[in-house]
Structure formats: structure tokens, C-alpha cells
Design a protein around this motif. Structure first.
Motif, PDB file in Angstrom:
ATOM      1  N   LYS A 129     -16.345  34.273   4.735  1.00 58.33           N
ATOM      2  CA  LYS A 129     -15.854  33.885   3.418  1.00 58.33           C
ATOM      3  C   LYS A 129     -14.327  33.794   3.434  1.00 58.33           C
ATOM      4  CE  LYS A 129     -19.306  35.326  -0.003  1.00 58.33           C
ATOM      5  NZ  LYS A 129     -20.443  35.745   0.838  1.00 58.33           N
ATOM      6  N   LEU A 130     -13.808  32.802   2.723  1.00 57.68           N
ATOM      7  CA  LEU A 130     -12.388  32.686   2.429  1.00 57.68           C
ATOM      8  C   LEU A 130     -12.231  33.065   0.967  1.00 57.68           C
ATOM      9  CD1 LEU A 130     -11.851  29.166   4.064  1.00 57.68           C
ATOM     10  CD2 LEU A 130     -11.519  31.391   5.154  1.00 57.68           C
ATOM     11  N   TYR A 131     -11.387  34.046   0.663  1.00 56.45           N
ATOM     12  CA  TYR A 131     -11.337  34.555  -0.705  1.00 56.45           C
ATOM     13  C   TYR A 131      -9.887  34.739  -1.174  1.00 56.45           C
ATOM     14  CZ  TYR A 131     -10.688  39.192   1.482  1.00 56.45           C
ATOM     15  OH  TYR A 131     -10.214  40.239   2.213  1.00 56.45           O
ATOM     16  N   HIS A 132      -9.752  35.064  -2.450  1.00 61.95           N
ATOM     17  CA  HIS A 132      -8.440  35.128  -3.107  1.00 61.95           C
ATOM     18  C   HIS A 132      -7.694  33.797  -2.930  1.00 61.95           C
ATOM     19  CE1 HIS A 132      -8.261  39.818  -2.969  1.00 61.95           C
ATOM     20  NE2 HIS A 132      -8.971  39.370  -3.999  1.00 61.95           N
ATOM     21  N   ALA A 133      -8.423  32.694  -3.186  1.00 64.49           N
ATOM     22  CA  ALA A 133      -7.867  31.349  -2.977  1.00 64.49           C
ATOM     23  C   ALA A 133      -7.774  30.592  -4.297  1.00 64.49           C
ATOM     24  CB  ALA A 133      -8.741  30.561  -2.004  1.00 64.49           C
ATOM     25  N   HIS A 134      -6.758  29.752  -4.390  1.00 67.60           N
ATOM     26  CA  HIS A 134      -6.688  28.777  -5.474  1.00 67.60           C
ATOM     27  C   HIS A 134      -7.318  27.502  -4.913  1.00 67.60           C
ATOM     28  CE1 HIS A 134      -5.357  26.976  -9.185  1.00 67.60           C
ATOM     29  NE2 HIS A 134      -4.768  26.004  -8.521  1.00 67.60           N
ATOM     30  N   ILE A 135      -8.565  27.237  -5.297  1.00 67.46           N
ATOM     31  CA  ILE A 135      -9.365  26.193  -4.664  1.00 67.46           C
ATOM     32  C   ILE A 135      -9.240  24.880  -5.428  1.00 67.46           C
ATOM     33  CG2 ILE A 135     -11.672  25.535  -3.894  1.00 67.46           C
ATOM     34  CD1 ILE A 135     -12.397  28.509  -3.846  1.00 67.46           C
ATOM     35  N   TYR A 136      -8.980  23.815  -4.667  1.00 67.65           N
ATOM     36  CA  TYR A 136      -9.001  22.450  -5.201  1.00 67.65           C
ATOM     37  C   TYR A 136     -10.226  21.753  -4.621  1.00 67.65           C
ATOM     38  CZ  TYR A 136      -4.179  23.118  -6.767  1.00 67.65           C
ATOM     39  OH  TYR A 136      -3.049  23.579  -7.389  1.00 67.65           O
ATOM     40  N   PRO A 137     -11.387  21.854  -5.285  1.00 67.90           N
ATOM     41  CA  PRO A 137     -12.610  21.284  -4.701  1.00 67.90           C
ATOM     42  C   PRO A 137     -12.600  19.757  -4.632  1.00 67.90           C
ATOM     43  CG  PRO A 137     -13.111  22.894  -6.413  1.00 67.90           C
ATOM     44  CD  PRO A 137     -11.655  22.581  -6.529  1.00 67.90           C
ATOM     45  N   MET A 138     -11.879  19.099  -5.546  1.00 71.09           N
ATOM     46  CA  MET A 138     -11.737  17.648  -5.674  1.00 71.09           C
ATOM     47  C   MET A 138     -12.913  16.984  -6.394  1.00 71.09           C
ATOM     48  SD  MET A 138      -8.771  17.660  -4.513  1.00 71.09           S
ATOM     49  CE  MET A 138      -8.491  16.000  -5.112  1.00 71.09           C
ATOM     50  N   VAL A 172     -16.781  41.682  -2.028  1.00 74.48           N
ATOM     51  CA  VAL A 172     -16.639  42.783  -1.079  1.00 74.48           C
ATOM     52  C   VAL A 172     -16.485  42.154   0.297  1.00 74.48           C
ATOM     53  CG1 VAL A 172     -17.709  44.828  -0.082  1.00 74.48           C
ATOM     54  CG2 VAL A 172     -18.054  44.287  -2.512  1.00 74.48           C
ATOM     55  N   PRO A 173     -15.268  42.127   0.856  1.00 78.18           N
ATOM     56  CA  PRO A 173     -15.042  41.386   2.099  1.00 78.18           C
ATOM     57  C   PRO A 173     -15.687  42.058   3.304  1.00 78.18           C
ATOM     58  CG  PRO A 173     -13.053  42.553   1.449  1.00 78.18           C
ATOM     59  CD  PRO A 173     -14.031  42.738   0.337  1.00 78.18           C
ATOM     60  N   GLY A 174     -16.128  41.222   4.225  1.00 78.51           N
ATOM     61  CA  GLY A 174     -16.650  41.694   5.496  1.00 78.51           C
ATOM     62  C   GLY A 174     -15.607  41.548   6.583  1.00 78.51           C
ATOM     63  N   PRO A 175     -15.930  41.989   7.809  1.00 79.01           N
ATOM     64  CA  PRO A 175     -14.939  41.971   8.893  1.00 79.01           C
ATOM     65  C   PRO A 175     -14.506  40.566   9.310  1.00 79.01           C
ATOM     66  CG  PRO A 175     -17.121  42.609   9.699  1.00 79.01           C
ATOM     67  CD  PRO A 175     -17.197  42.621   8.210  1.00 79.01           C
ATOM     68  N   GLU A 176     -15.332  39.550   9.065  1.00 79.72           N
ATOM     69  CA  GLU A 176     -14.994  38.184   9.469  1.00 79.72           C
ATOM     70  C   GLU A 176     -14.365  37.381   8.334  1.00 79.72           C
ATOM     71  OE1 GLU A 176     -18.401  36.290  11.088  1.00 79.72           O
ATOM     72  OE2 GLU A 176     -18.515  37.587  12.854  1.00 79.72           O
ATOM     73  N   ASP A 177     -14.303  37.952   7.156  1.00 73.42           N
ATOM     74  CA  ASP A 177     -13.780  37.222   6.005  1.00 73.42           C
ATOM     75  C   ASP A 177     -12.252  37.169   6.041  1.00 73.42           C
ATOM     76  OD1 ASP A 177     -16.395  36.947   5.232  1.00 73.42           O
ATOM     77  OD2 ASP A 177     -16.341  38.639   3.841  1.00 73.42           O
ATOM     78  N   ARG A 178     -11.702  36.183   5.334  1.00 73.58           N
ATOM     79  CA  ARG A 178     -10.263  35.928   5.414  1.00 73.58           C
ATOM     80  C   ARG A 178      -9.657  35.921   4.019  1.00 73.58           C
ATOM     81  NH1 ARG A 178      -7.782  32.694   9.867  1.00 73.58           N
ATOM     82  NH2 ARG A 178      -5.606  32.342   9.318  1.00 73.58           N
ATOM     83  N   ASP A 179      -8.664  36.776   3.810  1.00 70.55           N
ATOM     84  CA  ASP A 179      -7.966  36.860   2.534  1.00 70.55           C
ATOM     85  C   ASP A 179      -6.834  35.830   2.515  1.00 70.55           C
ATOM     86  OD1 ASP A 179      -6.666  37.526   0.214  1.00 70.55           O
ATOM     87  OD2 ASP A 179      -6.401  39.648   0.705  1.00 70.55           O
ATOM     88  N   LEU A 180      -6.941  34.857   1.600  1.00 69.26           N
ATOM     89  CA  LEU A 180      -5.907  33.820   1.522  1.00 69.26           C
ATOM     90  C   LEU A 180      -4.750  34.223   0.619  1.00 69.26           C
ATOM     91  CD1 LEU A 180      -7.912  30.474   1.496  1.00 69.26           C
ATOM     92  CD2 LEU A 180      -7.310  31.990   3.382  1.00 69.26           C
ATOM     93  N   ALA A 181      -4.862  35.352  -0.036  1.00 70.50           N
ATOM     94  CA  ALA A 181      -3.759  35.919  -0.807  1.00 70.50           C
ATOM     95  C   ALA A 181      -3.112  34.909  -1.753  1.00 70.50           C
ATOM     96  CB  ALA A 181      -2.702  36.502   0.135  1.00 70.50           C
ATOM     97  N   GLY A 182      -3.948  34.161  -2.438  1.00 68.45           N
ATOM     98  CA  GLY A 182      -3.444  33.208  -3.423  1.00 68.45           C
ATOM     99  C   GLY A 182      -3.086  31.844  -2.886  1.00 68.45           C
ATOM    100  N   GLY A 183      -3.360  31.598  -1.607  1.00 66.76           N
ATOM    101  CA  GLY A 183      -3.053  30.289  -1.020  1.00 66.76           C
ATOM    102  C   GLY A 183      -3.897  29.178  -1.626  1.00 66.76           C
TER     103      GLY A 183
END
Length: 382
Positions: free
Chosen positions: A2-11, A37-48
């Protein structure tokens, strides 16, 4: 993953604040909003800012290699003005360094096309920009490339062969399509009555046009002038083709007349001079005029006319010309994928589509901006 904490532009929907995207086996499986709840492979985009990979709907990537010369130019087979049997994938070199330059600026998929020397140049390849073998990079054959206007005229005038007029170029296209249509009819007659009717002799040119006549792919017409754009539409109607106009330089002069046609225009290159008479009316407000009249558009570089990494800058130039920012971003993501005929795979952050994504900390169309990382098929690429 999962990629999380993202500002997503789905289009394909409104942006999602504090969103997350789930990826499995190279595909987008789910997206949502809120904490996880993040797992070990998930990536925090920190608002990116998370965007789909950019799509350039008209290039010659890999078929005209970096450092243009005869050895790396496989774009135009100017020995026959009608060559639908040629396939771009047979001329693309994935080792061309421009693939890496495209990836670094977030361009994950392109249409790489034969050139416009011929009335019909061949089959266009929709490809990813990562890989070493073109077969594994191929999304699909997107369509067949036709060309109207000065390019075929000038090439064959220099050879003292037909076509040297717009009339002859259009006639060659009609002749080729009519012959393929007759070939299709003869094949159908043989299949219906194989005992009494022989199959027509195999013809590679006719075979190449059958998917086009069946509506399985698009007809891409190189055309700058307004009259050439209408010739393309006229031919498309005569043969029930699904047309897309490439360049459409004079589109702003006829935008109101194009609107009822519901035909898309891939505009560009925008960062160029008016190097031939057909470009006399080139204007940055072309995209804005077409968009204002409801004409679907994509923005292209026509690489190497404009190097592929300047696709976002080309979109910014269209904004300078009056195109709304969101429309410009759409024109190099989902809008481009739709005109390319690959929007089932790429162009938006949608469950079921390929995980071609990119992350930004600044304006995605900014001149000084590069993505923090780029992902193709769920893998971060260099």
C-alpha cells in the motif's frame, strides 16, 4: 503493498486527500481515504502527490534513436508510399537512452509510431518505457498511421513518384482501404462456401488493415492544416474507421466545426518553431480553443521533435495558452490514454489498471520539477 498518506490525483474522479492505494501483482487493486495500519512493505508518502504515469500519445521513441542518423533512424520506409504491413515494434530499440530520460520525468507509456513520409506508414505500437525486450514492453498495437499534407508530397516529389499532391495522397489511402475491404469480403465468402470459392491469395498489406476495418484499432492521421483534418474525417467516414487526428495545428481555426465530429486531436509539438508552411498558424492557444469547444485532446512531444522528457513542459505551455491546468494534466494522463486506445490499462489510478504511478513534492508540470520516484507495473524504475 500500500501507498498511503498520499494526495491522490486519480484523473477519473476528484482528488483524494490523505488517500491510499493498494497494489498487487503489478495492478492497482483498491484505493481509499483515511488512516491504515501499515505493513512492512507499505510506503508512507507523507503527503506527496500521487499521479498516474504520464502518457505521450504520439512519439517516435526508439524508432528514431538518440543522436539521429541513418543508423538509428528506422521511422520512414520511403520506398513505397503505402506500407500498412510495417510494424513499429520491428524498428524500436529499447536500449535507446531516451527511454530512461522519459521514465525519469514520469512518462510510463507512449505510442511509438512510424513516420509521416508515406500515405500509410504502418502499425503504431503502444509500449511501456521500461524494459529491454520490446515484446514484453508492448501494451498492444494501437492502430495504423496515415499521413496527409506536405510530408508525403515532399518526400515523393523528390523521388519523382506519386503522390506529389494532396489528391494523390488521399487517393492512395482510399485505394488501399478499398482493396483491403474487398479482400475481407472475399475471405468471408470463402469461409461461407469453402468448397466452391477459393480463398484470396495472402496479402500482407490487406491483412494489416483488417483489424482497422473491423474497428479493433484506431486510424491515426498526421494532419496539420484544417483542410487535411477534414480530409481525414471524410476518409474515416467512408470506411467506418475510428479516427484520431495527430498534430491538428490549425484546430483552433475550426474548433467549432470539429466539435460535432467527436474526434480527438493529439496536439503538438508545442515547443517548436514554424519550420514549414503547414505550421504557419501554430499557436499555444490551440489546445485551449479545442478544449473550450469540447474537442477531446491529448498533448504530445512528437519525440524527438521535442525530447520526450519535456512532455510536462509542453502541457505547461498549453496552460500558458489558456488551457485550464486540470485539463492539461488530463491531456497527458487519462485523456492521452483514451485517444491512444489504452485507457483500459493506463492513464488513471483505477482498480484493475496497471500500477504505473509517480510521486511529486512540487508542481508536476513545473520546469524544475522531477518525480520523487516512478513506478511501472508496480515496480520502482530507475
Amino acid at each position: 503493498m500500500k501507498l498511503y498518506h498520499a494526495h491522490i490525483y486519480p484523473m477519473d474522479r476528484e482528488p483524494i486527500e490523505n488517500g491510499w492505494v493498494s497494489i498487487q501483482d503489478g495492478k492497482i487493486t483498491e484505493l481509499g481515504q483515511g488512516e491504515i495500519v501499515p505493513g512492512p512493505e507499505d510506503r508512507d508518502l507523507a503527503g506527496g502527490m500521487l499521479l498516474p504515469g504520464f502518457v505521450d500519445a504520439h512519439t517516435h521513441l526508439g524508432i528514431i534513436e538518440n543522436g539521429i542518423g541513418f543508423e538509428g533512424d528506422d521511422c520512414n520506409e520511403a520506398s513505397d508510399p503505402f506500407t500498412p504491413q510495417l510494424r513499429a515494434i520491428d524498428g524500436i530499440n529499447p536500449m535507446d537512452r531516451c527511454f530512461a530520460e522519459a521514465r525519469r520525468r514520469g512518462i510510463t507509456a507512449v505510442l511509438s509510431s512510424p513516420g509521416s513520409a508515406n500515405a500509410c506508414g504502418g502499425q503504431i505500437a503502444a509500449i511501456k518505457t521500461a524494459g529491454r525486450r520490446i515484446d514484453s514492453m508492448l501494451i498492444r498495437t494501437a492502430g495504423v498511421k496515415f499521413a496527409l499534407g506536405e510530408n508525403p508530397k515532399s518526400v515523393y516529389n523528390d523521388r519523382d513518384e506519386t503522390p506529389i499532391t494532396r489528391m494523390a495522397t488521399a487517393a492512395l489511402i482510399r485505394e488501399g482501404l478499398a482493396a483491403a475491404r474487398r479482400y475481407r469480403s472475399d475471405l468471408a465468402a470463402h469461409e461461407a462456401d469453402p468448397e466452391n470459392l477459393d480463398a484470396p491469395e495472402f496479402d500482407a498489406k490487406h491483412e494489416a488493415l483488417l483489424p482497422l476495418l473491423r474497428g479493433e484499432c484506431k486510424a491515426f492521421f498526421h494532419c496539420h492544416r484544417a483542410d487535411d483534418m477534414f480530409t481525414a474525417l471524410r476518409i474515416a467516414k467512408e470506411f467506418s474507421l475510428d479516427p484520431v487526428l495527430i498534430h491538428g495545428t490549425e484546430g483552433h481555426l475550426i474548433a467549432d466545426l470539429l466539435a460535432p465530429e467527436k474526434t480527438g486531436v493529439i496536439i503538438g509539438p508545442l515547443l517548436c518553431d514554424r519550420c514549414k508552411p503547414e505550421l504557419n498558424h501554430a499557436e499555444l492557444h490551440n489546445g485551449a480553443a479545442l478544449h473550450r469547444n469540447g474537442v477531446p485532446i491529448a498533448i504530445c512531444t512528437d519525440h524527438p521533435e521535442v525530447p520526450l522528457q519535456y512532455l510536462p513542459l509542453s502541457a505547461a505551455a498549453a496552460v500558458k495558452g489558456g488551457l485550464p491546468y486540470d485539463a492539461a494534466l488530463y491531456a497527458i494522463t487519462l485523456g492521452a490514454a483514451k485517444l491512444a486506445g489504452i485507457d483500459d490499462r493506463v492513464g488513471s489510478i483505477t482498480p484493475g489498471k496497471d500500477a504505473d504511478l509517480q510521486c511529486y513534492r512540487q508542481d508536476p508540470l513545473g520546469f524544475l520539477t522531477e518525480p520523487e520516484w516512478v513506478m511501472i507495473d508496480g515496480e520502482i524504475v530507475p
